[in-house]
Design a protein around this motif. Structure first.
Motif, PDB file in Angstrom:
ATOM      1  N   CYS A   1      37.849  29.262  69.399  1.00 49.48           N
ATOM      2  CA  CYS A   1      37.776  30.400  68.464  1.00 49.48           C
ATOM      3  C   CYS A   1      38.271  30.080  67.061  1.00 49.48           C
ATOM      4  CB  CYS A   1      38.581  31.576  69.020  1.00 49.48           C
ATOM      5  SG  CYS A   1      37.800  32.355  70.405  1.00 49.48           S
ATOM      6  N   GLY A   2      37.697  29.127  66.439  1.00 54.46           N
ATOM      7  CA  GLY A   2      37.928  28.921  65.018  1.00 54.46           C
ATOM      8  C   GLY A   2      39.064  27.996  64.641  1.00 54.46           C
ATOM      9  N   ASP A   3      39.121  27.742  63.335  1.00 55.99           N
ATOM     10  CA  ASP A   3      40.082  26.806  62.754  1.00 55.99           C
ATOM     11  C   ASP A   3      40.029  25.470  63.480  1.00 55.99           C
ATOM     12  OD1 ASP A   3      40.745  28.669  60.885  1.00 55.99           O
ATOM     13  OD2 ASP A   3      42.739  29.088  61.664  1.00 55.99           O
ATOM     14  N   LEU A   4      38.828  24.942  63.598  1.00 56.40           N
ATOM     15  CA  LEU A   4      38.615  23.701  64.330  1.00 56.40           C
ATOM     16  C   LEU A   4      39.224  22.511  63.604  1.00 56.40           C
ATOM     17  CD1 LEU A   4      34.883  24.350  65.275  1.00 56.40           C
ATOM     18  CD2 LEU A   4      36.960  25.218  66.358  1.00 56.40           C
ATOM     19  N   THR A   5      39.181  22.544  62.268  1.00 57.82           N
ATOM     20  CA  THR A   5      39.826  21.513  61.446  1.00 57.82           C
ATOM     21  C   THR A   5      40.771  22.211  60.480  1.00 57.82           C
ATOM     22  OG1 THR A   5      38.214  21.516  59.645  1.00 57.82           O
ATOM     23  CG2 THR A   5      37.700  20.127  61.555  1.00 57.82           C
ATOM     24  N   MET A   6      41.565  21.432  59.763  1.00 59.45           N
ATOM     25  CA  MET A   6      42.540  22.040  58.856  1.00 59.45           C
ATOM     26  C   MET A   6      41.908  22.485  57.533  1.00 59.45           C
ATOM     27  SD  MET A   6      45.522  23.158  58.318  1.00 59.45           S
ATOM     28  CE  MET A   6      46.627  22.492  59.526  1.00 59.45           C
ATOM     29  N   THR A   7      41.086  21.620  56.930  1.00 55.86           N
ATOM     30  CA  THR A   7      40.534  21.963  55.617  1.00 55.86           C
ATOM     31  C   THR A   7      39.002  21.943  55.582  1.00 55.86           C
ATOM     32  OG1 THR A   7      40.631  19.669  54.851  1.00 55.86           O
ATOM     33  CG2 THR A   7      42.560  21.065  54.401  1.00 55.86           C
TER      34      THR A   7
ATOM     35  N   GLY B   1      38.350  25.680  58.571  1.00 60.08           N
ATOM     36  CA  GLY B   1      37.259  24.712  58.557  1.00 60.08           C
ATOM     37  C   GLY B   1      36.395  24.753  57.312  1.00 60.08           C
ATOM     38  N   GLY B   2      36.662  25.690  56.406  1.00 63.83           N
ATOM     39  CA  GLY B   2      35.887  25.772  55.169  1.00 63.83           C
ATOM     40  C   GLY B   2      36.735  25.820  53.914  1.00 63.83           C
ATOM     41  N   ASN B   3      38.019  25.566  54.054  1.00 65.01           N
ATOM     42  CA  ASN B   3      38.917  25.667  52.897  1.00 65.01           C
ATOM     43  C   ASN B   3      38.653  24.634  51.819  1.00 65.01           C
ATOM     44  OD1 ASN B   3      40.254  27.954  53.714  1.00 65.01           O
ATOM     45  ND2 ASN B   3      41.929  26.846  54.696  1.00 65.01           N
ATOM     46  N   TYR B   4      37.971  23.521  52.163  1.00 65.50           N
ATOM     47  CA  TYR B   4      37.653  22.506  51.159  1.00 65.50           C
ATOM     48  C   TYR B   4      36.888  23.122  49.991  1.00 65.50           C
ATOM     49  CZ  TYR B   4      32.803  22.656  52.513  1.00 65.50           C
ATOM     50  OH  TYR B   4      31.525  23.096  52.736  1.00 65.50           O
ATOM     51  N   GLY B   5      36.120  24.175  50.244  1.00 66.57           N
ATOM     52  CA  GLY B   5      35.282  24.787  49.207  1.00 66.57           C
ATOM     53  C   GLY B   5      36.068  25.314  48.023  1.00 66.57           C
TER      54      GLY B   5
ATOM     55  N   GLY C   1      36.267  29.490  49.877  1.00 65.40           N
ATOM     56  CA  GLY C   1      35.956  28.861  51.153  1.00 65.40           C
ATOM     57  C   GLY C   1      34.470  28.967  51.449  1.00 65.40           C
ATOM     58  N   THR C   2      34.001  28.145  52.391  1.00 63.34           N
ATOM     59  CA  THR C   2      32.579  28.143  52.728  1.00 63.34           C
ATOM     60  C   THR C   2      32.363  27.706  54.174  1.00 63.34           C
ATOM     61  OG1 THR C   2      30.398  27.259  52.176  1.00 63.34           O
ATOM     62  CG2 THR C   2      32.276  25.808  51.774  1.00 63.34           C
ATOM     63  N   VAL C   3      31.297  28.172  54.789  1.00 55.38           N
ATOM     64  CA  VAL C   3      30.940  27.794  56.163  1.00 55.38           C
ATOM     65  C   VAL C   3      30.021  26.569  56.187  1.00 55.38           C
ATOM     66  CG1 VAL C   3      31.186  30.135  57.065  1.00 55.38           C
ATOM     67  CG2 VAL C   3      28.945  29.353  56.281  1.00 55.38           C
ATOM     68  N   HIS C   4      29.703  26.014  55.037  1.00 61.51           N
ATOM     69  CA  HIS C   4      28.673  24.981  54.940  1.00 61.51           C
ATOM     70  C   HIS C   4      28.908  23.794  55.880  1.00 61.51           C
ATOM     71  CE1 HIS C   4      25.412  22.690  53.227  1.00 61.51           C
ATOM     72  NE2 HIS C   4      26.246  21.688  53.011  1.00 61.51           N
ATOM     73  N   HIS C   5      30.069  23.180  55.843  1.00 55.66           N
ATOM     74  CA  HIS C   5      30.302  22.008  56.692  1.00 55.66           C
ATOM     75  C   HIS C   5      30.323  22.388  58.175  1.00 55.66           C
ATOM     76  CE1 HIS C   5      32.203  19.472  53.221  1.00 55.66           C
ATOM     77  NE2 HIS C   5      30.900  19.613  53.109  1.00 55.66           N
ATOM     78  N   PHE C   6      30.858  23.567  58.506  1.00 56.68           N
ATOM     79  CA  PHE C   6      30.785  24.043  59.890  1.00 56.68           C
ATOM     80  C   PHE C   6      29.323  24.102  60.329  1.00 56.68           C
ATOM     81  CE2 PHE C   6      30.060  27.347  63.013  1.00 56.68           C
ATOM     82  CZ  PHE C   6      31.033  27.105  63.962  1.00 56.68           C
ATOM     83  N   ASN C   7      28.467  24.681  59.485  1.00 58.13           N
ATOM     84  CA  ASN C   7      27.041  24.792  59.823  1.00 58.13           C
ATOM     85  C   ASN C   7      26.405  23.420  60.014  1.00 58.13           C
ATOM     86  OD1 ASN C   7      26.600  27.647  57.617  1.00 58.13           O
ATOM     87  ND2 ASN C   7      27.096  27.607  59.778  1.00 58.13           N
ATOM     88  N   LEU C   8      26.793  22.443  59.202  1.00 60.71           N
ATOM     89  CA  LEU C   8      26.239  21.093  59.333  1.00 60.71           C
ATOM     90  C   LEU C   8      26.604  20.456  60.669  1.00 60.71           C
ATOM     91  CD1 LEU C   8      26.919  19.542  55.807  1.00 60.71           C
ATOM     92  CD2 LEU C   8      24.694  20.138  56.777  1.00 60.71           C
TER      93      LEU C   8
ATOM     94  N   HIS D   1      33.680  36.718  60.945  1.00 55.57           N
ATOM     95  CA  HIS D   1      34.252  37.746  60.086  1.00 55.57           C
ATOM     96  C   HIS D   1      35.227  37.169  59.069  1.00 55.57           C
ATOM     97  CE1 HIS D   1      32.298  41.118  61.953  1.00 55.57           C
ATOM     98  NE2 HIS D   1      32.525  40.543  63.112  1.00 55.57           N
ATOM     99  N   VAL D   2      35.066  35.890  58.745  1.00 62.58           N
ATOM    100  CA  VAL D   2      35.866  35.254  57.708  1.00 62.58           C
ATOM    101  C   VAL D   2      35.098  35.442  56.402  1.00 62.58           C
ATOM    102  CG1 VAL D   2      37.072  33.153  57.000  1.00 62.58           C
ATOM    103  CG2 VAL D   2      36.674  33.590  59.432  1.00 62.58           C
ATOM    104  N   HIS D   3      35.126  36.670  55.890  1.00 61.89           N
ATOM    105  CA  HIS D   3      34.282  37.024  54.746  1.00 61.89           C
ATOM    106  C   HIS D   3      34.642  36.302  53.457  1.00 61.89           C
ATOM    107  CE1 HIS D   3      32.151  39.732  57.215  1.00 61.89           C
ATOM    108  NE2 HIS D   3      33.117  40.615  57.333  1.00 61.89           N
ATOM    109  N   SER D   4      35.840  35.768  53.366  1.00 64.24           N
ATOM    110  CA  SER D   4      36.199  35.010  52.164  1.00 64.24           C
ATOM    111  C   SER D   4      35.433  33.689  52.094  1.00 64.24           C
ATOM    112  CB  SER D   4      37.704  34.728  52.154  1.00 64.24           C
ATOM    113  OG  SER D   4      38.069  33.972  53.309  1.00 64.24           O
ATOM    114  N   HIS D   5      34.749  33.312  53.169  1.00 62.81           N
ATOM    115  CA  HIS D   5      34.044  32.040  53.213  1.00 62.81           C
ATOM    116  C   HIS D   5      32.521  32.208  53.254  1.00 62.81           C
ATOM    117  CE1 HIS D   5      38.055  30.732  53.964  1.00 62.81           C
ATOM    118  NE2 HIS D   5      37.708  29.491  54.204  1.00 62.81           N
ATOM    119  N   THR D   6      32.047  33.439  53.127  1.00 64.38           N
ATOM    120  CA  THR D   6      30.609  33.686  53.117  1.00 64.38           C
ATOM    121  C   THR D   6      30.251  34.551  51.913  1.00 64.38           C
ATOM    122  OG1 THR D   6      30.943  35.562  54.620  1.00 64.38           O
ATOM    123  CG2 THR D   6      30.274  33.484  55.609  1.00 64.38           C
ATOM    124  N   THR D   7      29.018  34.453  51.523  1.00 64.25           N
ATOM    125  CA  THR D   7      28.541  35.254  50.396  1.00 64.25           C
ATOM    126  C   THR D   7      28.137  36.634  50.905  1.00 64.25           C
ATOM    127  OG1 THR D   7      26.239  34.581  50.694  1.00 64.25           O
ATOM    128  CG2 THR D   7      27.616  33.169  49.273  1.00 64.25           C
TER     129      THR D   7
END
Length: 172
Positions: free
Chosen positions: A48-54, A82-86, A94-101, A122-128
């Motif tokens: 359930c999420g936070d698979l990686t740190m950044t 998992g999207g904080n690198y953005g 933040g972004t979901v891009h790398h998760f999606n890849l 529901h991590v809306h800060s990481h999606t448009t």
């Protein structure tokens, strides 16, 4: 899979591996191998999420390598880390891009044993706004497609509004 019709089954849920070094990825691989040998014959595992740190590419590569140790059917769920690198890119968020890849879409569903499993983002800060609207449209369509009273197992990294689901289905 004919076993997916069997209503009597077990599954395993974990969350927040949050690692940012190869050594953490190696530990996660050992965890996944151990989970794969768990007693009780679970049918699948989801995290359930936070698979990686950044969420930098190197972390996702280590995650993908660790996931190879999981022999159960496995599902990933997006969490913010998992999207904080953005935040450090031109996106400035933040972004979901790398998760999606590496893992596929950040929301999806499947049926198992007469139940419907829903993985939501529901991590809306990481999606448009467009991405959020697309997920809302997909969920509304899914809610309407499922037979009334369907048992729903709903998972999200952040608390989620379930009123629409509960109005038509049984959230378990």
């Amino acid at each position: 899979d004919p076993r997916s019709l069997d209503r009597d089954f077990r599954f395993v849920v974990t969350a927040d591996s949050q690692f940012n070094a190869k050594s953490g990825g190696d530990l996660l691989a050992a965890d996944f191998a151990q989970i794969s040998r768990i007693t009780g014959s679970p049918r699948f595992h989801f995290i359930c999420g936070d698979l990686t740190m950044t969420g930098w590419i190197r972390e996702w590569k280590w995650y993908a390598e660790a996931r190879k140790a999981m022999t159960l059917r496995h599902y990933d769920l997006f969490g913010g880390h998992g999207g904080n690198y953005g935040r450090y890119t031109r996106l400035k968020r933040g972004t979901v891009h790398h998760f999606n890849l590496f893992c596929g879409p950040s929301y999806y569903s499947w049926r198992q044993g007469g139940r419907h499993f829903v993985m939501a983002d529901h991590v809306h800060s990481h999606t448009t706004g467009k991405q959020q609207a697309r997920q809302r449209k997909w969920m509304a369509k899914l809610i309407g497609m499922l037979k009334p009273g369907t048992e729903i197992v709903y998972a999200a990294h952040y608390p989620s509004p379930l009123e629409e689901w509960r109005a038509r289905h049984k959230v378990v």
